[in-house]
Design an enzyme around this catalytic site. Structure first.
Site: not given
Length: 737
Positions: A65, A246
């Site tokens: 992603h 993250c």
């Protein structure tokens, strides 16, 4: 989520055998639907994100992603591989691959839905249903929530009502979009975004929502003090607050939160998570933090406002540990609480300041600890080195013999100004070794490591142990503090531990070791290294220049690059560096300038071999390369590593060798072409750089010319809609913002 994934974005027979090929296959579907404007540019963004941390998860899941300027709308692609594809997960290849594409400026609601999918992946019934889906339309419907797995909720209507109730309660509690499991503005996606716990559990979670905090209860809601497994009737359950984050803040952040909550529910522990996602975050209520018995940080980017959690037993790991080892982390923080271990708190940390995931090898941890010290030392090197170099340039090479400017300073005399700059630079250099040692210890033991680290570094200077002494002193100080922190301390003494006891005992131990035990051997080793550098001549010097050039161009700002740069700066980090040390510094800087300059030149002379995005990045690479910022070549290396990196290494090795051959010297540790006046033998120094740039450019052009251009890559290269993509954005992906 109906507009994010359709049957056209699903491939149930994904034939790719590598993660790069899988991303390309799914990205091509996005391009065909007009959701991605530049295939190669988007894949470069995906590769840059993948380089930060593998995106494979336990259970056969891969979730590549990124956020990219080449994405027109939030999009999700899904592929199912029968053979499995390695995404770096500990348990092996992934058979379910989700490619998440978010625009660079995606709004909160879209990012919330993507994060909700990440949570949904923790539901085994959901993943099992995807593995058994018979056609693309069914799989897309499952992901959209139009056909939820029956095993998850026997009564779909009841679950929908429960999920809606939980979402409403969260919204009333003041949760932000990214922390809400099922966002109210998107009612059709709410039931599917995160499969709600069935029946009573969902009702209990709703009832336990706490106003003003982004919290979700792990066990206190599901089982409660009366019936929970971790607490008897009338006994307060153990409470944990957690922070997850993250680099992109889309997937791992929310999966770690879900995993911690599920593990807490099973263990009878009340877990409340603050997800610091890409759409922002809402802080946990201070009262909630104050009432917590322990803290878990599962993150790969700095925890914002970390000092809020000071004084609590803390477990600090990478975000993937929060996903894969949630139960262990909860057990670990409970153990620390029982032993009375608590952190003293610190300012928000950088990624290298953490010891990292406890599953990492000692070598990885050691590198992070050393990089922590180096990252804080480099600004002192840069400021002090440039000031000293300017002092020599203005006051001449006898400026180091000038009297103190406190006693003699004439405002109208250039020599006085040169002496002033030189003496300021010398004072700045005096901090190098203590700062290095102090922040190595800080990276290992947090704030309590600072005092013994600085003391050990200052002692290293006193006994002439130099740079090596600082490295050892920092590691020793951090180890001593970590050992002291493991000792069980009575509750009455915990308040004075970080302020009095730890600094006192650790400084005494480190001082004893540095003065009496290890200081003299380290000083001898430092002298031996200095003598070796001073004796480098001829072939040995040229080979060293080539080796350093290879290292500078191997990973373009990564760990190997930093080792070479640190080696060079250590040599000039004294008031009067040797001629050999200045030659090494010159060779390192010259080689580091080659990759971005070469890519800029290649995009100019053979633009048709590059995409529109790469040509735009090439314009920025001129400035970045001239400024000695090797990261300017990262977008090109990420998109085509097998051609770009070897070419850059050849050119860098040539430049390093030529710089040593020509005897170019440099007192400043940074600056690129802007410090050419401070370089010894500048004309031949520029020739060395030009030679490396030309060789790298030629190799890149030849290798790319031999590659057969794929039709979609050629089309993407002329797509006017792709828009400019700056190297700064690529560097942002790489550093993990």
């Amino acid at each position: 989520m109906s507009d994010m994934i359709t049957a056209d974005l699903v491939d149930l027979d994904l034939s790719a055998d590598t993660k790069e090929a899988a991303a390309r296959a799914l990205a091509e579907r996005m391009v065909s639907l007009g959701r991605v404007t530049d295939l190669e540019g988007f894949l470069a963004d995906v590769a840059a994100r993948e380089a930060q941390m593998p995106t494979g998860l336990d259970g056969g899941i891969g979730i590549p992603h990124c956020r990219s300027a080449h994405v027109t709308e939030p999009t999700l692609g899904f592929g199912r591989s029968s053979a499995g594809i390695d995404f770096g997960a500990p348990d092996g290849p992934a058979d379910l691959i989700f490619l998440i594409a978010a625009p660079a400026g995606a709004d909160d609601a879209h990012l919330t839905i993507l994060s909700s999918l990440a949570r949904q992946l923790m539901n085994t019934e959901f993943t099992d249903a995807l593995r058994s889906a018979g056609d693309a339309r069914t799989a897309a419907a499952l992901i959209r929530g139009e056909d939820a797995p029956a095993a998850t909720a026997p009564d779909a209507a009841e679950d929908t009502a429960a999920a809606s109730g939980a979402a409403s309660a969260d919204a009333a509690a003041g949760s932000t979009a990214q922390d809400t499991a099922a966002p109210a503005p998107v009612p059709t996606a709410a039931p599917a975004a995160v499969p709600a716990p069935a029946g009573p559990a969902a009702a209990a979670q709703t009832a336990d929502a706490t106003a003003g905090a982004t919290e979700r209860t792990g066990a206190g809601a599901a089982e409660g003090p009366a019936g929970g497994s971790g607490a008897g009737a009338g006994e307060r359950p153990f409470r944990v607050v957690a922070v997850t984050s993250c680099p992109t803040g889309i997937a791992h952040t929310y999966m770690a939160a879900e995993s911690l909550e599920n593990a807490g529910r099973e263990a009878g522990v009340e877990v409340l998570v603050e997800t610091q996602g890409s759409a922002g975050f809402t802080r946990l209520d201070p009262a909630v933090i104050a009432a917590a018995d322990g803290v878990i940080f599962a993150h790969d980017v700095p925890v914002r406002d970390k000092d809020r959690f000071a004084g609590k037993p803390t477990v600090d790991v990478g975000v993937k540990a929060g996903i894969n080892r949630a139960a262990e982390l909860i057990g670990e923080v409970r153990g620390k609480a029982e032993r009375g271990e608590a952190t003293s708190g610190a300012a928000p940390a950088t990624p290298v300041e953490r010891a990292g995931d406890s599953t990492e090898g000692y070598g990885t941890k050691l590198r992070k600890w050393l990089m922590s010290g180096v990252s804080y030392m480099v600004p002192f090197v840069a400021a002090g080195g440039l000031l000293i170099a300017l002092g020599f340039a203005i006051g001449g090479y006898t400026v180091n013999k000038a009297p103190s400017v406190m006693d003699h300073f004439l405002w109208t005399q250039a020599d006085s100004w040169g002496a002033l700059l030189f003496q300021i630079g010398v004072v700045s250099f005096g901090f190098l070794v203590p700062v290095l040692a102090g922040y190595i210890a800080y990276g290992m033991a947090d704030r309590p490591g600072l005092v013994p680290g600085f003391v050990g570094g200052a002692i290293a200077l006193t006994i002439n142990a130099g740079f090596l002494g600082g490295l050892v002193a920092g590691l020793v100080a951090g180890g001593v503090v970590m050992a002291i922190q493991r000792v069980r301390i009575p509750a009455a003494l915990r308040g004075i531990m970080p302020v009095v006891v730890i600094p006192l005992i650790s400084s005494a131990i480190v001082g004893f070791l540095m003065f009496v035990v290890i200081g003299k051997p380290i000083a001898s080793a430092q002298k031996g290294m200095t003598d070796w550098l001073n004796g480098l001549t001829g072939t040995n010097a040229i080979l060293l220049g080539a080796l350093l050039g290879l290292m500078m161009c191997f990973d373009l700002g990564g760990p190997v690059n930093k080792v070479a740069y640190t080696f060079a700066t250590a040599g000039i980090a004294v008031a009067s560096p040797s001629d050999s040390a200045m030659k090494i510094m010159a060779a390192v800087m010259a080689a580091g300038m080659v990759p971005p300059l070469a890519m800029a030149l290649a995009t100019t002379v053979r633009g048709r071999l590059f995409t529109q995005t790469e040509r735009e990045n090439g314009k920025a690479a001129w400035v970045l390369g001239a400024s000695f910022i090797s990261e300017g070549a990262i977008p090109f290396a990420a998109a085509d590593p097998l051609r770009v990196i070897p070419s850059a290494m050849v050119g860098g090795a040539l430049t390093g060798a030529l710089s040593m051959t020509f005897g170019a010297t440099l007192r400043a540790p940074h600056g690129g072409i802007f410090v050419v006046p401070l370089i010894g033998n500048p004309f031949f120094y520029l020739i060395a750089i030009a030679a490396g740039v030309c060789v790298t450019t030629a190799l890149v052009v030849v290798l790319k010319g031999m590659r057969k251009q794929a039709p979609e890559a050629a089309a993407a290269g002329t797509d006017p809609a792709a828009g400019p993509a700056t190297a700064a954005r690529e560097a942002e992906h790489t550093v993990a913002a």
